[in-house]
Design a protein around this motif. Structure first.
Motif, PDB file in Angstrom:
ATOM      1  N   ILE A  34      19.910 -25.011  14.682  1.00 39.86           N
ATOM      2  CA  ILE A  34      19.720 -23.591  15.481  1.00 39.86           C
ATOM      3  C   ILE A  34      21.178 -23.292  15.915  1.00 39.86           C
ATOM      4  N   THR A  35      21.660 -22.494  15.165  1.00 39.87           N
ATOM      5  CA  THR A  35      22.853 -21.911  15.163  1.00 39.87           C
ATOM      6  C   THR A  35      23.465 -21.068  16.643  1.00 39.87           C
ATOM      7  N   PRO A  36      24.881 -21.150  17.010  1.00 42.82           N
ATOM      8  CA  PRO A  36      24.854 -20.586  18.156  1.00 42.82           C
ATOM      9  C   PRO A  36      24.584 -19.187  18.290  1.00 42.82           C
ATOM     10  N   ASP A  37      24.429 -18.387  16.821  1.00 44.72           N
ATOM     11  CA  ASP A  37      24.261 -16.845  17.170  1.00 44.72           C
ATOM     12  C   ASP A  37      22.659 -16.697  17.567  1.00 44.72           C
ATOM     13  N   LEU A  38      21.981 -17.712  17.309  1.00 45.14           N
ATOM     14  CA  LEU A  38      20.481 -17.572  17.876  1.00 45.14           C
ATOM     15  C   LEU A  38      20.256 -17.867  19.225  1.00 45.14           C
ATOM     16  N   TYR A  39      21.403 -18.140  19.914  1.00 48.47           N
ATOM     17  CA  TYR A  39      21.295 -18.138  21.520  1.00 48.47           C
ATOM     18  C   TYR A  39      21.842 -16.983  22.270  1.00 48.47           C
ATOM     19  N   GLU A  40      22.388 -16.140  21.340  1.00 50.82           N
ATOM     20  CA  GLU A  40      22.908 -14.727  21.810  1.00 50.82           C
ATOM     21  C   GLU A  40      21.723 -13.724  22.350  1.00 50.82           C
ATOM     22  N   THR A  43      13.774 -16.305  13.359  1.00 49.79           N
ATOM     23  CA  THR A  43      14.283 -17.626  12.757  1.00 49.79           C
ATOM     24  C   THR A  43      14.308 -18.755  13.580  1.00 49.79           C
ATOM     25  N   ILE A  44      14.392 -18.771  14.767  1.00 48.25           N
ATOM     26  CA  ILE A  44      14.324 -20.141  15.562  1.00 48.25           C
ATOM     27  C   ILE A  44      12.978 -20.872  15.122  1.00 48.25           C
ATOM     28  N   ALA A  45      11.892 -19.949  15.150  1.00 48.18           N
ATOM     29  CA  ALA A  45      10.607 -20.776  14.768  1.00 48.18           C
ATOM     30  C   ALA A  45      10.502 -21.249  13.553  1.00 48.18           C
TER      31      ALA A  45
END
Length: 597
Positions: free
Chosen positions: A94-100, A332-334
């Protein structure tokens, strides 16, 4: 996909016949009310009528195609990207961009997992507050009925609150499990969750041993739970998943909050409805014939049908478990969490993780124009504007392609899907002599008709699958990284017909039309994703009708599809005039949660 990627089961690249696309006029009479009930009884009691209906539906048309003769049978389109030698996989990052988070001021903003995660970390909101805010809005049995209950079949308040309390404690200790910790999600009512009965859209019968609570949660959903996601409940579906309208006479039809005069799509109808209402950012569905992508499209959401068996090895050659989501990042996360390799599943566990495309990779869109242009004018207008953006602003090359026998092969897919439904249902029917007796009239009719499919027909369908898979492999050899683009559904919405809720309805012509693009990914096992790219005015009711654009990729190319969906999200948020549309009765769960004592 990388040219160095090794596969198991990859088909031999072979261009199929150059066939003309001539739209056929289907002649399946729409049946409603008592006419449907009577027709269902007649087809079950008189096999000759069922066979005549089967022929009228063109389910045996492949026997007249001699070009299929040289092809081998493909009864399972399993194509597996293999893990490289010496590599030990766990799960995708789960890459940092998915926390944005998305900017707060964009039009039609939906809450995402990242939004919840930030609020939970800051202490401005807790998972327990969110759960307590949602439960009164969806729990059945209240008077008056809960506003958003139509999307939910069963909600177990004790399980929800227990999970939310544990998540709240993790945040208080500064130890959340992931960006998904505490985030509310829903699961389709054909997918096992511990403690819940999977009704598969059927009415509950306490005397039927099929209706037992699951003793474990299915692997891909268990990965979300292990990451802290909170299952709010099971979501309503079309009975047996046998159509794409979402109409369910027993459980009630979930509301399409974009326009309540239109169906939500199916069969993951509750999942699409719950996302359009704002109650959850992620729903888990299944897709054997568009059952993730159609409701995602009709409800203005994102939906991914993964490569066959990518998330879980199902007893099906066409069905996959995948996510619907309010944003491309949540999709993407899921997906990444759901695809953690299962050591007890030799097929799913053999998949190499999908790799995001290189920024320097060539981008190519393939369009089969004669097929593509069968969509309605308003859908075509929205789709073509989005494609112009991909071409002019993002550097995609658009190439003309052809795919043989798309109309005939769709009939084959329909028959195959119904045959699998018969097998799955009759395997646990209490009365084997009358296996369809407990189903609604529409399914009694469909399965009686589909029972006329012979083993010879199924083998012929397998030959058509082999032809199509070889042709697609030819296209990907010619155009590496090609995305096949179509509208997701040729119509922007499916209008509700008054009175259908009493018995359901059967409209084979409209069903086949609304499935005219989505079936190909199921039949060949390829992944496909849908993203909203526009909206049109309705013919009835109030509110906009979303238009979905669909990309189908090579086996194992999910990350490429997710990257494309992210580009489509930028288009609808920042380029499309007016931006993304959010339903008027969208629930602001964050504000509701803050108001909880």
């Amino acid at each position: 996909m990388s040219s160095s990627q090794r596969f198991s089961g990859y088909p031999l690249a072979k261009e199929g016949p150059d066939t003309a696309y001539i739209p056929a006029q289907d002649k399946n009479p729409p049946l409603r009310g008592l006419t449907l009930v009577i027709a269902a009884k007649l087809l079950n009691y008189f096999p000759s009528l069922a066979k005549a209906s089967w022929k009228n539906a063109k389910l045996g048309c492949l026997k007249d195609i001699p070009e299929l003769d040289p092809y081998d049978w493909h009864l399972q389109p399993i194509v597996t990207p293999l893990i490289a030698d010496g590599v030990v996989q766990t799960k995708a990052e789960i890459t940092p961009d998915l926390y944005e988070r998305h900017p707060d001021d964009i039009a039609g903003r939906f809450f995402s997992a990242a939004d919840y995660h930030e609020l939970f970390k800051s202490g401005k909101l807790t998972p327990l507050h969110v759960a307590k805010a949602i439960l009164p809005l969806i729990t059945k049995g209240q008077n008056p009925p809960a506003k958003y209950e139509s999307a939910w079949s069963v909600v177990k308040e004790d399980l929800v609150l227990e999970a939310a309390k544990k998540s709240t404690e993790r945040y208080a200790a500064g130890q959340p499990l992931s960006v998904l910790d505490g985030v509310p999600i829903g699961v389709k009512d054909d997918t096992d969750v511990e403690g819940y009965i999977s009704h598969v859209g059927r009415p509950f019968d306490p005397s039927d041993p099929f209706f037992q609570p699951a003793t474990s949660t299915i692997w891909p959903v268990a990965q979300l739970v292990a990451s802290g996601a909170i299952i709010i409940g099971k979501q309503v579906m079309h009975e047996l998943g046998s159509d794409v309208s979402g109409c369910n006479p027993h459980w009630g039809t979930p509301i399409n909050w974009n326009n309540k005069s239109y169906y939500p799509g199916g069969s993951s109808s509750g999942g699409g409805s719950a996302i359009s209402s704002g109650l959850v950012p992620i729903s888990i569905g299944t897709d054997a014939g568009g059952s993730i992508r159609v409701p995602a499209s009709f409800n203005g959401a994102y939906g991914l049908k993964p490569t066959l068996h990518r998330t879980y090895t199902m007893r099906s050659s066409i069905c996959a478990i995948g996510p619907l989501a309010a944003t491309a990042k949540d999709l993407t996360i899921a997906y990444r969490l759901m695809t953690a390799p299962n050591p007890e599943d030799p097929i799913q566990g053999a998949f190499a993780l999908s790799v995001p495309p290189s920024p320097s990779a060539k981008k190519t869109i393939g369009i089969y124009h004669e097929w593509f242009n069968q969509a309605s004018p308003d859908v075509l207008d929205a789709a073509k504007k989005a494609i112009a953006y991909f071409k002019e602003k993002l550097g995609y090359e658009v190439v003309d392609i052809k795919i043989p026998y798309v109309q005939e092969a769709q009939y084959a897919h329909g028959a195959w899907a119904l045959t699998e439904a018969i097998s799955n249902h009759t395997s646990h029917a209490v009365d084997k002599t009358r296996p369809f007796a407990g189903l609604n009239s529409c399914n009694q009719l469909l399965l009686a008709m589909a029972s006329c499919t012979s083993a010879t027909d199924l083998l012929r369908y397998g030959q058509m699958r082999g032809l199509l898979m070889g042709h697609l492999a030819f296209l990907w050899k010619k155009y590496p990284g090609l995305l096949v683009l179509t509208p997701t559904v040729p119509e922007a919405g499916w209008p509700i017909h008054p009175g259908d809720q009493a018995y359901g309805f059967s409209d084979g012509n409209l069903t086949m039309r609304n499935m005219m693009y989505i079936w190909l990914a199921n039949s060949t096992g390829c992944p496909a994703v849908t993203a909203p790219v526009g909206y049109v005015d309705p013919d009835q009711g109030e509110g906009k009708l979303p238009v979905g654009l669909m990309a189908m990729g090579e086996w194992g190319a999910e990350e490429q599809l997710l990257a494309w969906a992210t580009e489509a999200e930028t288009y609808v948020n920042e380029v499309y005039e007016g931006g993304r549309y959010r339903p008027q009765e969208w629930a602001d769960v964050v504000e509701l949660g803050k108001a909880v004592e």
